[in-house]
Scaffold this motif. Sequence first.
Motif, PDB file in Angstrom:
ATOM      1  N   ASP A  98      -0.058  14.397 -11.311  1.00 58.44           N
ATOM      2  CA  ASP A  98      -0.369  14.880  -9.962  1.00 58.44           C
ATOM      3  C   ASP A  98      -1.883  15.003  -9.782  1.00 58.44           C
ATOM      4  O   ASP A  98      -2.440  14.629  -8.748  1.00 58.44           O
ATOM      5  N   PHE A  99      -2.537  15.526 -10.806  1.00 59.33           N
ATOM      6  CA  PHE A  99      -3.986  15.707 -10.771  1.00 59.33           C
ATOM      7  C   PHE A  99      -4.689  14.357 -10.590  1.00 59.33           C
ATOM      8  O   PHE A  99      -5.593  14.212  -9.762  1.00 59.33           O
ATOM      9  N   ILE A 100      -4.241  13.350 -11.361  1.00 57.32           N
ATOM     10  CA  ILE A 100      -4.871  12.027 -11.276  1.00 57.32           C
ATOM     11  C   ILE A 100      -4.762  11.467  -9.857  1.00 57.32           C
ATOM     12  O   ILE A 100      -5.731  10.958  -9.293  1.00 57.32           O
ATOM     13  N   VAL A 101      -3.580  11.594  -9.267  1.00 59.98           N
ATOM     14  CA  VAL A 101      -3.370  11.047  -7.914  1.00 59.98           C
ATOM     15  C   VAL A 101      -4.232  11.799  -6.897  1.00 59.98           C
ATOM     16  O   VAL A 101      -4.880  11.194  -6.042  1.00 59.98           O
ATOM     17  N   GLU A 102      -4.251  13.117  -7.029  1.00 60.50           N
ATOM     18  CA  GLU A 102      -5.052  13.927  -6.101  1.00 60.50           C
ATOM     19  C   GLU A 102      -6.534  13.551  -6.203  1.00 60.50           C
ATOM     20  O   GLU A 102      -7.207  13.337  -5.190  1.00 60.50           O
ATOM     21  N   LYS A 103      -7.043  13.467  -7.432  1.00 63.80           N
ATOM     22  CA  LYS A 103      -8.473  13.169  -7.615  1.00 63.80           C
ATOM     23  C   LYS A 103      -8.803  11.746  -7.185  1.00 63.80           C
ATOM     24  O   LYS A 103      -9.881  11.483  -6.649  1.00 63.80           O
ATOM     25  N   ILE A 112      -3.381   3.285  -5.489  1.00 64.17           N
ATOM     26  CA  ILE A 112      -3.101   3.945  -6.759  1.00 64.17           C
ATOM     27  C   ILE A 112      -1.841   3.292  -7.326  1.00 64.17           C
ATOM     28  O   ILE A 112      -0.801   3.281  -6.664  1.00 64.17           O
ATOM     29  N   LEU A 113      -1.961   2.743  -8.535  1.00 59.49           N
ATOM     30  CA  LEU A 113      -0.830   1.984  -9.098  1.00 59.49           C
ATOM     31  C   LEU A 113      -0.442   2.538 -10.472  1.00 59.49           C
ATOM     32  O   LEU A 113      -1.134   2.283 -11.459  1.00 59.49           O
ATOM     33  N   PRO A 114       0.655   3.285 -10.548  1.00 60.36           N
ATOM     34  CA  PRO A 114       1.133   3.744 -11.855  1.00 60.36           C
ATOM     35  C   PRO A 114       1.781   2.583 -12.605  1.00 60.36           C
ATOM     36  O   PRO A 114       2.518   1.796 -12.005  1.00 60.36           O
ATOM     37  N   VAL A 115       1.478   2.482 -13.895  1.00 57.79           N
ATOM     38  CA  VAL A 115       2.055   1.390 -14.707  1.00 57.79           C
ATOM     39  C   VAL A 115       2.655   1.922 -15.999  1.00 57.79           C
ATOM     40  O   VAL A 115       2.177   2.898 -16.564  1.00 57.79           O
ATOM     41  N   ARG A 129       6.790  11.859  -4.178  1.00 62.42           N
ATOM     42  CA  ARG A 129       6.045  13.097  -4.438  1.00 62.42           C
ATOM     43  C   ARG A 129       4.558  12.799  -4.664  1.00 62.42           C
ATOM     44  O   ARG A 129       3.688  13.494  -4.185  1.00 62.42           O
ATOM     45  N   LEU A 130       4.296  11.723  -5.410  1.00 73.25           N
ATOM     46  CA  LEU A 130       2.903  11.349  -5.659  1.00 73.25           C
ATOM     47  C   LEU A 130       2.216  10.931  -4.360  1.00 73.25           C
ATOM     48  O   LEU A 130       1.065  11.272  -4.110  1.00 73.25           O
ATOM     49  N   GLN A 131       2.963  10.206  -3.507  1.00 76.07           N
ATOM     50  CA  GLN A 131       2.398   9.814  -2.211  1.00 76.07           C
ATOM     51  C   GLN A 131       2.061  11.052  -1.382  1.00 76.07           C
ATOM     52  O   GLN A 131       1.023  11.112  -0.727  1.00 76.07           O
ATOM     53  N   ALA A 132       2.938  12.054  -1.444  1.00 74.16           N
ATOM     54  CA  ALA A 132       2.677  13.299  -0.704  1.00 74.16           C
ATOM     55  C   ALA A 132       1.420  13.997  -1.237  1.00 74.16           C
ATOM     56  O   ALA A 132       0.654  14.580  -0.467  1.00 74.16           O
ATOM     57  N   HIS A 133       1.188  13.908  -2.538  1.00 71.10           N
ATOM     58  CA  HIS A 133      -0.032  14.492  -3.111  1.00 71.10           C
ATOM     59  C   HIS A 133      -1.279  13.779  -2.596  1.00 71.10           C
ATOM     60  O   HIS A 133      -2.291  14.414  -2.287  1.00 71.10           O
ATOM     61  N   CYS A 141      -9.585  16.892   2.074  1.00 77.28           N
ATOM     62  CA  CYS A 141     -10.959  16.464   1.760  1.00 77.28           C
ATOM     63  C   CYS A 141     -11.672  15.825   2.947  1.00 77.28           C
ATOM     64  O   CYS A 141     -12.787  15.329   2.811  1.00 77.28           O
ATOM     65  N   GLY A 142     -11.032  15.814   4.105  1.00 77.77           N
ATOM     66  CA  GLY A 142     -11.702  15.284   5.287  1.00 77.77           C
ATOM     67  C   GLY A 142     -11.646  13.774   5.390  1.00 77.77           C
ATOM     68  O   GLY A 142     -12.309  13.183   6.226  1.00 77.77           O
ATOM     69  N   GLY A 143     -10.852  13.155   4.545  1.00 80.77           N
ATOM     70  CA  GLY A 143     -10.722  11.696   4.593  1.00 80.77           C
ATOM     71  C   GLY A 143      -9.908  11.265   5.805  1.00 80.77           C
ATOM     72  O   GLY A 143      -9.109  12.037   6.342  1.00 80.77           O
ATOM     73  N   THR A 144     -10.124  10.028   6.236  1.00 85.13           N
ATOM     74  CA  THR A 144      -9.314   9.498   7.337  1.00 85.13           C
ATOM     75  C   THR A 144      -8.385   8.410   6.819  1.00 85.13           C
ATOM     76  O   THR A 144      -7.726   7.735   7.585  1.00 85.13           O
TER      77      THR A 144
END
Length: 245
Positions: A98-103, A112-115, A129-133, A141-144
């Motif tokens: 979760d941390f990796i996806v968030e960061k 983001i591609l988990p392998v 769940r990862l997509q929701a993170h 973070c103010g991203g668009t």
Amino acid sequence: MTAHREQAKHRLYLEHALGQGQAIDLSRDHAHYLFNVLRLNTGQRVALFNGTQGEWQAEIVATGKRGGTLRCLTQSAPQRMPPDLWLVFAPIKKTRTDFIVEKAAELGAARILPVQTDFTNSERIRQDRLQAHALEAAEQCGGTYVPQVAQLQPLSRLLDGWDTSRALIFADEGLSGAPAPETPLPPAPAAILIGPEGGFSPAERARLRAMDHVTPVPLGPRILRADTAAVAALTLWQATRGDWS
Ligand code: SAH
């Protein structure tokens, strides 16, 4: 009051067209979040983005238990796309994944591609769940832009179909302690590859090293945990080739 202070405090990602005067009927979940959780009311504002049309200030025009309506007022930020950098990583324990996806979302990864690798600890992931993170990270973070999280796939299959115009930056723990490369990291389009806690197998390392578009890199003299390695590699790339200028 300055224009700045009138901006909404809360940001929400919506899959809906945004534009001057656009009315938006809220889903039950969004209505619950805005009116029950945040306790916002008619006349109050919320910032909206949909990943393609920038950020918009919207006013709440109707509230309800199962829905409600917003109206877009003005665009408060243009659409901003991250550089074309992917993060490819082997999932580890749930909270660290979760941390990796968030960061990755905060640090401006475009995808983001988990392998699954030979030594991957985790057989399954919850992509939704990862997509929701990733989405929550973009909201805060103010991203668009919200990076897409792909379904888990074997690393070997990803490499089989690799588009060779995209450089693959291979964080190779076997190089830890080696001097930093003299040539800068490859520019976009690029991808960073981070292994699991067990590292890469000899077969994976041999295959990666033999591929033309792969650049093996060290990340310093210490062996980093996979989550630290992901953050460090994204930061190094953004600082030299990305949007940190
Ligand atoms: N168990 C392995 C380390 C795995 S660390 C060992 O002891 O060798 C998890 C992942 O982080 C690695 O697969 C690699 O992609 C990355 N990584 C960690 N430290 C690194 C370093 N110093 N240089 C390059 N990559 C590193």
